[in-house]
Scaffold this active site. Sequence first.
Site, PDB file in Angstrom:
ATOM      1  CE  LYS A 126     -10.997   2.846   3.279  1.00 45.45           C
ATOM      2  NZ  LYS A 126     -10.460   3.554   4.443  1.00 45.45           N
ATOM      3  CD  GLU A 136      -3.272   0.410   2.074  1.00 48.87           C
ATOM      4  OE1 GLU A 136      -3.690  -0.765   2.193  1.00 48.87           O
ATOM      5  OE2 GLU A 136      -3.669   1.334   2.796  1.00 48.87           O
ATOM      6  CG  HIS A 155       8.614 -29.437   2.576  1.00 46.55           C
ATOM      7  ND1 HIS A 155       9.304 -30.573   2.225  1.00 46.55           N
ATOM      8  CD2 HIS A 155       9.216 -28.950   3.689  1.00 46.55           C
ATOM      9  CE1 HIS A 155      10.267 -30.784   3.111  1.00 46.55           C
ATOM     10  NE2 HIS A 155      10.238 -29.815   4.010  1.00 46.55           N
TER      11      HIS A 155
HETATM   12  O1  PA5 Z   1      -3.397   1.724   5.799  1.00 46.21           O
HETATM   13  C1  PA5 Z   1      -4.488   2.222   5.563  1.00 46.21           C
HETATM   14  O2  PA5 Z   1      -4.632   3.456   5.477  1.00 46.21           O
HETATM   15  C2  PA5 Z   1      -5.719   1.383   5.378  1.00 46.21           C
HETATM   16  O3  PA5 Z   1      -5.430   0.028   5.307  1.00 46.21           O
HETATM   17  C3  PA5 Z   1      -6.686   1.607   6.549  1.00 46.21           C
HETATM   18  O4  PA5 Z   1      -6.066   1.211   7.726  1.00 46.21           O
HETATM   19  C4  PA5 Z   1      -7.989   0.845   6.349  1.00 46.21           C
HETATM   20  O5  PA5 Z   1      -8.599   1.202   5.143  1.00 46.21           O
HETATM   21  C5  PA5 Z   1      -8.963   1.135   7.494  1.00 46.21           C
HETATM   22  O6  PA5 Z   1      -9.201   2.507   7.632  1.00 46.21           O
HETATM   23  P1  PA5 Z   1      -9.742   3.114   8.968  1.00 46.21           P
HETATM   24  O7  PA5 Z   1      -8.764   2.859  10.050  1.00 46.21           O
HETATM   25  O8  PA5 Z   1      -9.926   4.568   8.685  1.00 46.21           O
HETATM   26  O9  PA5 Z   1     -11.046   2.439   9.272  1.00 46.21           O
END
Ligand code: PA5
Length: 391
Positions: free
Chosen positions: A383, A257, A278
């Site tokens: 989202k 990410e 394995h």
């Molecule tokens: O790293 C990130 O920004 C995302 O993986 C968020 O943690 C995830 O989308 C959850 O978001 P939030 O903590 O706002 O609910």
Amino acid sequence: MKRKIPYYLKKIHARKQGFYNVIDDEKTISAIQKFARSVRGRFDDIVLLGIGGSALGPITIYQSLKHLFANELPANKRKHPRLHVLDNIDPGLIKDIEDIITYKRTLFIVASKSGKTPETISQYFYFRKKCDEKKLKSSNHFVFITEKGRGLIFDIGSKENIPLFYIPENVGGRFSVLTPVGLVPAALTGVNIAGLILGAKKMRENFLSRSFEKNIPYKIAVSQFLLYKKGINITVLYPYSQRLIKFTEWYKQLLAESIGKANIGITPVNALGVTDQHSQNQLYNEGPNDKFFIFIKVKDLGETIKIPNYIKNLSFNKLFHTEQEGTIQALTHYKRPNIIINIDKVDEENLGALFMLFEASVAFLGELFKINAFNQPGVELSKKITQKLLE
Ligand code: PA5
């Protein structure tokens, strides 16, 4: 490359990110410890509602530092509540958790930085209604972890006096493991959070060091960057430790990410020694040479367990280490780039250090690639589209 550490550090500082400063927030750390003490003995189960960066940290800490079968231990052998992380909205998961918890003895943690992630909010509404029906007071059965001053979770929490812990605005989800996101569930399940912080602080010294020798996060980032230029665009994190199986999942999100942007990206792959010898090693040795291997070697694997009726004096510990050596030597024979991170044992301090090590290396990697490692426009877009479709 050696001369450039100060340059990249300056670039990272300019982004004003909090992942390496949040560990100095002693007030929050003691508030978490105090809260954990205040609810001791009241709960058998902790259910964490959260996803992505709000889930993978807590899962990793619990899996790494607790009994490997913590949730299966009989009640009389458990010293702390069990932790269950619901990082999915598959109805099966929502339904099945109810078969193993008793609401009266359960604490729900709602972790959402934005306070508006639909998965987490829907879970909250579901379990909240259940608690209301059972006349359980929300302030006794919920804890909220979110950003201060905005979002639904903050609004409900402040209105109803639900215990609230805050994620600093400048710490993104996948960098939040050393904020209340990771620390609250850890403290509630008996993890020494001071140890995690101490380890992270020690590694921060390496991260902020201008010395190439000392700056391990930079060395990892530079290796990944230079190898990427040669077409080696996959990183396999390969610990030989059952305790670190979830750590590799946490790293997968962090790397994917943070760096997967602008048509750049390093694909993270997780492996586990010896299991994947394995399953994957044939590909790793003789498949395409497009992978960089980061091994984690743990010196002290716990009590030495001898293997009876086999090779004289052989223990599982020795066999485990020997097989790791065999895997590394074979990869080296096939000229597959690899490094080893050595740690004494999997404990709070080393885990804290590992979190900081990889967060910092990803921060360097972003600067090397000239991309912002701290945003996630691709995640935000899906989202937004989902939100529109729901409307
Ligand atoms: O790293 C990130 O920004 C995302 O993986 C968020 O943690 C995830 O989308 C959850 O978001 P939030 O903590 O706002 O609910």
